[in-house]
Design a protein around this motif. Structure first.
Motif, PDB file in Angstrom:
ATOM      1  N   VAL A   1      30.116  43.578  34.584  1.00 50.96           N
ATOM      2  CA  VAL A   1      29.802  42.958  33.303  1.00 50.96           C
ATOM      3  C   VAL A   1      30.480  43.780  32.221  1.00 50.96           C
ATOM      4  CG1 VAL A   1      27.981  42.108  31.778  1.00 50.96           C
ATOM      5  CG2 VAL A   1      27.550  42.290  34.242  1.00 50.96           C
ATOM      6  N   ARG A   2      31.223  43.112  31.349  1.00 45.46           N
ATOM      7  CA  ARG A   2      31.910  43.812  30.258  1.00 45.46           C
ATOM      8  C   ARG A   2      32.145  42.853  29.099  1.00 45.46           C
ATOM      9  NH1 ARG A   2      37.734  44.730  33.233  1.00 45.46           N
ATOM     10  NH2 ARG A   2      36.387  45.888  34.633  1.00 45.46           N
ATOM     11  N   THR A   3      32.512  43.398  27.951  1.00 50.57           N
ATOM     12  CA  THR A   3      32.815  42.552  26.801  1.00 50.57           C
ATOM     13  C   THR A   3      34.266  42.090  26.870  1.00 50.57           C
ATOM     14  OG1 THR A   3      33.565  44.360  25.374  1.00 50.57           O
ATOM     15  CG2 THR A   3      31.188  43.901  25.410  1.00 50.57           C
ATOM     16  N   LEU A   4      34.579  41.098  26.057  1.00 51.52           N
ATOM     17  CA  LEU A   4      35.956  40.602  26.024  1.00 51.52           C
ATOM     18  C   LEU A   4      36.924  41.682  25.571  1.00 51.52           C
ATOM     19  CD1 LEU A   4      35.449  37.034  24.522  1.00 51.52           C
ATOM     20  CD2 LEU A   4      36.166  37.597  26.836  1.00 51.52           C
ATOM     21  N   PHE A   5      36.523  42.515  24.616  1.00 53.30           N
ATOM     22  CA  PHE A   5      37.378  43.618  24.193  1.00 53.30           C
ATOM     23  C   PHE A   5      37.652  44.555  25.365  1.00 53.30           C
ATOM     24  CE2 PHE A   5      36.563  42.790  19.617  1.00 53.30           C
ATOM     25  CZ  PHE A   5      37.833  43.045  19.125  1.00 53.30           C
ATOM     26  N   GLU A   6      36.620  44.884  26.130  1.00 53.00           N
ATOM     27  CA  GLU A   6      36.784  45.780  27.271  1.00 53.00           C
ATOM     28  C   GLU A   6      37.651  45.137  28.357  1.00 53.00           C
ATOM     29  OE1 GLU A   6      32.405  47.814  26.514  1.00 53.00           O
ATOM     30  OE2 GLU A   6      32.674  46.265  28.034  1.00 53.00           O
ATOM     31  N   GLU A   7      37.576  43.827  28.469  1.00 53.71           N
ATOM     32  CA  GLU A   7      38.400  43.111  29.437  1.00 53.71           C
ATOM     33  C   GLU A   7      39.882  43.232  29.092  1.00 53.71           C
ATOM     34  OE1 GLU A   7      39.118  40.178  32.651  1.00 53.71           O
ATOM     35  OE2 GLU A   7      37.920  41.961  32.232  1.00 53.71           O
ATOM     36  N   ILE A   8      40.195  43.195  27.803  1.00 54.36           N
ATOM     37  CA  ILE A   8      41.595  43.353  27.388  1.00 54.36           C
ATOM     38  C   ILE A   8      42.144  44.685  27.881  1.00 54.36           C
ATOM     39  CG2 ILE A   8      43.124  43.673  25.395  1.00 54.36           C
ATOM     40  CD1 ILE A   8      41.286  41.734  23.862  1.00 54.36           C
ATOM     41  N   TRP A   9      41.405  45.757  27.601  1.00 57.05           N
ATOM     42  CA  TRP A   9      41.874  47.073  28.045  1.00 57.05           C
ATOM     43  C   TRP A   9      41.978  47.118  29.566  1.00 57.05           C
ATOM     44  CZ3 TRP A   9      40.498  50.793  31.411  1.00 57.05           C
ATOM     45  CH2 TRP A   9      41.178  52.009  31.309  1.00 57.05           C
ATOM     46  N   GLY A  10      40.972  46.573  30.260  1.00 57.27           N
ATOM     47  CA  GLY A  10      40.974  46.619  31.710  1.00 57.27           C
ATOM     48  C   GLY A  10      42.172  45.912  32.329  1.00 57.27           C
ATOM     49  N   GLU A  11      42.537  44.771  31.771  1.00 54.18           N
ATOM     50  CA  GLU A  11      43.669  44.019  32.318  1.00 54.18           C
ATOM     51  C   GLU A  11      44.996  44.745  32.074  1.00 54.18           C
ATOM     52  OE1 GLU A  11      43.741  40.959  34.143  1.00 54.18           O
ATOM     53  OE2 GLU A  11      41.731  41.792  34.404  1.00 54.18           O
ATOM     54  N   VAL A  12      45.135  45.330  30.877  1.00 53.78           N
ATOM     55  CA  VAL A  12      46.360  46.071  30.581  1.00 53.78           C
ATOM     56  C   VAL A  12      46.463  47.300  31.477  1.00 53.78           C
ATOM     57  CG1 VAL A  12      47.608  47.387  28.815  1.00 53.78           C
ATOM     58  CG2 VAL A  12      46.449  45.257  28.194  1.00 53.78           C
ATOM     59  N   ASP A  13      45.356  48.032  31.615  1.00 57.87           N
ATOM     60  CA  ASP A  13      45.352  49.235  32.439  1.00 57.87           C
ATOM     61  C   ASP A  13      45.604  48.884  33.909  1.00 57.87           C
ATOM     62  OD1 ASP A  13      44.572  52.237  32.692  1.00 57.87           O
ATOM     63  OD2 ASP A  13      43.320  51.221  34.180  1.00 57.87           O
ATOM     64  N   HIS A  14      45.009  47.811  34.384  1.00 62.24           N
ATOM     65  CA  HIS A  14      45.181  47.420  35.780  1.00 62.24           C
ATOM     66  C   HIS A  14      46.638  47.078  36.082  1.00 62.24           C
ATOM     67  CE1 HIS A  14      45.068  44.684  39.291  1.00 62.24           C
ATOM     68  NE2 HIS A  14      44.079  45.447  39.681  1.00 62.24           N
ATOM     69  N   THR A  15      47.291  46.461  35.117  1.00 63.28           N
ATOM     70  CA  THR A  15      48.689  46.071  35.315  1.00 63.28           C
ATOM     71  C   THR A  15      49.613  47.278  35.379  1.00 63.28           C
ATOM     72  OG1 THR A  15      48.299  43.978  34.156  1.00 63.28           O
ATOM     73  CG2 THR A  15      50.586  44.702  34.356  1.00 63.28           C
ATOM     74  N   LEU A  16      49.345  48.281  34.549  1.00 64.00           N
ATOM     75  CA  LEU A  16      50.257  49.412  34.422  1.00 64.00           C
ATOM     76  C   LEU A  16      49.821  50.665  35.182  1.00 64.00           C
ATOM     77  CD1 LEU A  16      50.909  49.143  30.572  1.00 64.00           C
ATOM     78  CD2 LEU A  16      52.346  48.248  32.429  1.00 64.00           C
ATOM     79  N   ASN A  17      48.543  50.736  35.557  1.00 67.67           N
ATOM     80  CA  ASN A  17      47.988  52.003  36.000  1.00 67.67           C
ATOM     81  C   ASN A  17      47.300  51.915  37.360  1.00 67.67           C
ATOM     82  OD1 ASN A  17      48.120  54.586  34.945  1.00 67.67           O
ATOM     83  ND2 ASN A  17      46.043  54.544  34.135  1.00 67.67           N
ATOM     84  N   TYR A  18      47.518  50.829  38.103  1.00 67.02           N
ATOM     85  CA  TYR A  18      46.821  50.645  39.373  1.00 67.02           C
ATOM     86  C   TYR A  18      47.776  50.068  40.419  1.00 67.02           C
ATOM     87  CZ  TYR A  18      43.399  49.045  42.804  1.00 67.02           C
ATOM     88  OH  TYR A  18      42.694  48.844  43.955  1.00 67.02           O
ATOM     89  N   PRO A  19      47.718  50.510  41.681  1.00 68.22           N
ATOM     90  CA  PRO A  19      46.756  51.465  42.232  1.00 68.22           C
ATOM     91  C   PRO A  19      47.132  52.924  41.984  1.00 68.22           C
ATOM     92  CG  PRO A  19      48.173  50.660  43.976  1.00 68.22           C
ATOM     93  CD  PRO A  19      48.563  49.890  42.740  1.00 68.22           C
ATOM     94  N   SER A  20      48.367  53.167  41.546  1.00 66.74           N
ATOM     95  CA  SER A  20      48.791  54.539  41.260  1.00 66.74           C
ATOM     96  C   SER A  20      48.903  54.739  39.749  1.00 66.74           C
ATOM     97  CB  SER A  20      50.153  54.832  41.915  1.00 66.74           C
ATOM     98  OG  SER A  20      50.078  54.658  43.313  1.00 66.74           O
ATOM     99  N   PRO A  21      48.397  55.853  39.241  1.00 69.18           N
ATOM    100  CA  PRO A  21      48.491  56.117  37.805  1.00 69.18           C
ATOM    101  C   PRO A  21      49.939  56.172  37.342  1.00 69.18           C
ATOM    102  CG  PRO A  21      46.952  57.631  38.876  1.00 69.18           C
ATOM    103  CD  PRO A  21      47.680  56.916  39.969  1.00 69.18           C
TER     104      PRO A  21
END
Length: 277
Positions: free
Chosen positions: A169-189
């Motif tokens: 469960v997260r807010t829409l703002f938090e979802e934005i960060w999560g999607e950007v981070d997942h694209t650039l920072n996962y599975p390897s930093p």
């Protein structure tokens, strides 16, 4: 030396065995959120939207390897499989943080009478203010340097079932960060230092935005003030008498809520992020 190959093989076979049941349970959980009358059928719905997904086989293999590194000894294959609690995932998106309260209450009711909550709810955040918010809900909270932010529940249809679903469960703002981070920072930093710093800045912008939305909704739905005390009419009408019955202190204006960028805090490890992987 620990060997990941037999563990991966066993986990993939077990995953294939219960894939159909996983899909059915995941769909049931998603539908429960999407159709809940108290959370969706009102003037200002608590839930904005819901997403779901089954664990990708390649990500499952990577998850087994990462978990094996953290274990002191070679685990039994079935024990490793039971450690994979994000085989299916449902993500619930809200507009602002205050909406967590209503959703949390309804989900606890559901898990006390039907689904089994197999571990206490856990919140991941980088923001100390959010830590205080979740503490009031008696939710264990962890600060993460990665700036991942989400509230997690892990449920099974019954305690001894192999079927499992992780709810985020997260807010829409938090979802934005999560999607950007997942694209650039996962599975390897990412090894790009500038990119890492920009993700940290984005997390703080997202945190400020979430608090601003909370403030906007509090302004739009203020708490009604108590009725003013009625002063009985007195025969006296002199200025001296009015000074005796009227308060002499001037009430200062309410302070305007200020958003305060906080120092870094935490998010959950992207490896534990079920949805969209």
């Amino acid at each position: 030396m620990k060997d990941a190959e037999p563990l991966i093989k066993h986990c993939l076979e077990r995953y294939d065995e219960i894939n159909h049941e996983l899909s059915i349970f995941m769909t049931t959980v998603r539908s429960w959120f999407e159709t809940h009358p108290k959370l969706t059928r009102c003037s200002f719905p608590t839930i904005h939207s819901v997403k779901s997904r089954l664990k990708d086989r390649l990500h499952l293999e990577e998850k087994v390897v990462r978990k094996l590194v953290d274990l002191p000894d070679q685990p039994h294959a079935e024990d490793m499989f039971r450690r994979l609690t994000d085989l299916s995932g449902v993500r619930v998106l809200l507009l602002h943080q205050e909406q967590f309260t209503a959703l949390h209450a309804e989900l606890l009711k559901k898990t006390s009478n039907d689904w089994c909550l197999i571990e206490p709810p856990k919140a991941y955040t980088w923001d100390p203010e959010s830590v205080e918010f979740f503490k009031k809900l008696e939710i264990h909270t962890e600060l993460k340097e990665s700036h991942y932010t989400s509230l997690h529940y892990v449920i099974r249809p019954k305690i001894d079932s192999d079927v499992v679903c992780e709810i985020q469960v997260r807010t829409l703002f938090e979802e934005i960060w999560g999607e950007v981070d997942h694209t650039l920072n996962y599975p390897s930093p990412t090894e790009n230092i500038a990119c890492s710093e920009q993700l940290r800045v984005l997390a703080k912008v997202v945190g400020a935005g979430s608090r601003l939305v909370d403030s906007i909704f509090r302004t739009a739905n203020p708490v009604a003030p108590p009725p003013a005390e009625v002063i009985e009419e007195q025969p006296e009408s002199s200025v001296e008498h009015l000074l005796q019955v009227m308060p002499s202190a001037i009430t200062p204006p309410a302070e305007t809520p200020m958003s305060r960028p906080d120092e870094e805090g935490p998010p959950i490890n992207p490896e534990d992020d079920p949805v969209g992987r």
